[in-house]
Motif scaffolding. Structure first.
Motif: not given
Length: 306
Positions: A2-5, A250-260
């Motif tokens: 995602s577009k995380i700054q 950086l990870w999402d704790s619910a999905s364990f998706e890599l965000l950044k």
């Protein structure tokens, strides 16, 4: 992704060797670093450029812990034991020569301090009495990392023998033994709600466990090289990992998706191994330390994701 700054706010210098230890203060506006140069430095997130020397020791410092109840800083001084600083006065108030090994981690809980050593031993100290209560022999290899789940009174221990072990802090009984990692375990952290334990290490895998059963829930190939450390944001929704591959992820704790991925090429990240990372409770900034002798402070804007 995602577009995380991600914005690098500061690069702090002052250590003359690899920075190994990082901990937040009882007042999270302050944080503390320890390094191979034996220096322990206090930093202020409101005025980050002005580090303040707290202690100068003759050997490397791998482990720091703040005992919030008593506002004490525990310093693991390799080959010499522990030094304890009163953070109200920044003066050393006691020290104990409890080991001639390296000290890789220190955790405090209630009136006890747990010191993880290079001899496979956890030394339990009484903070008020300033004395040794117990020696817990965990194994033959280095104990690298510990975390405490205060809701369950569980102590999780990661070691160089590839194992993760769980102990009951009420009676020091072993509760669980997980051998799923294929190399040393360096990183391990309970989620803020206490329901999940995440571990990582030299095998570059993240493993996710239910802390009710300590059954493996997920196995993620997370980095190119060893995972050195991980930390959750205070609300538990995200966590960060750091690695010998020089990156912070950086990870999402619910999905364990890599965000950044935060690295040198994209974000002027660290040029060598990133050794520890914390997610500040003070301002939700991410603080990292590295073998490149610097400390970095990052702003991660996740608000537009929701």
């Amino acid at each position: 992704m995602s577009k995380i700054q991600v914005n690098k706010l500061n690069t702090l210098t002052g250590h003359n060797d690899s920075v190994y230890a990082l901990v937040e203060g009882a007042n999270p506006r302050y944080f503390y670093t320890g390094a191979g140069d034996g220096l322990v430095v206090q930093w202020d997130l409101d005025q980050p450029k002005d580090g303040k020397l707290i202690a100068k020791l003759p050997h490397s410092v791998y482990a720091l812990e703040v005992n919030i109840e008593n506002n004490l800083l525990f310093i693991g001084h390799n080959y010499e034991g522990v030094h304890v600083i009163d953070l109200n006065t920044n003066q050393e108030i006691w020290s104990l020569k409890i080991t001639d090994e390296a000290i890789f981690d220190i955790k405090t809980f209630g009136n006890k301090a747990f010191v993880a050593t290079g001899s496979g031993m956890i030394i339990v100290l009484d903070i008020q009495e300033r004395s040794v209560i117990k020696h817990l022999k965990i194994g033959e290899k280095n104990i690298r990392v510990m975390d405490i789940n205060p809701l369950q009174h569980h102590l999780a221990v990661g070691a160089s023998d590839h194992s993760v072990k769980i102990f009951d802090l009420r009676n020091y009984q072993a509760l669980s033994h997980m051998d799923d990692h294929t190399n040393s375990v360096f990183a391990l952290r309970y989620s803020p709600d206490g329901e999940t334990l995440i571990t990582g290490g030299r095998d570059a895998h993240l493993k996710v466990w239910s802390s009710a059963t300590y059954q493996l829930q997920k196995d993620i190939v997370a980095h190119m090289f060893a995972i050195n450390y991980l930390d959750f944001r205070e609300d538990g929704r995200y966590f960060v990992t750091c690695s010998m591959d020089k990156s912070i992820k950086l990870w999402d704790s619910a999905s364990f998706e890599l965000l950044k991925v935060i690295d040198k090429s994209r974000h002027a990240g660290h040029g060598t191994s990133v050794n520890k990372v914390i997610w500040s409770r003070y301002n939700q900034q991410v603080i990292a330390i590295s073998d490149d002798r610097t400390i970095s402070i990052w702003e991660i804007d996740l608000d537009q994701m929701h």
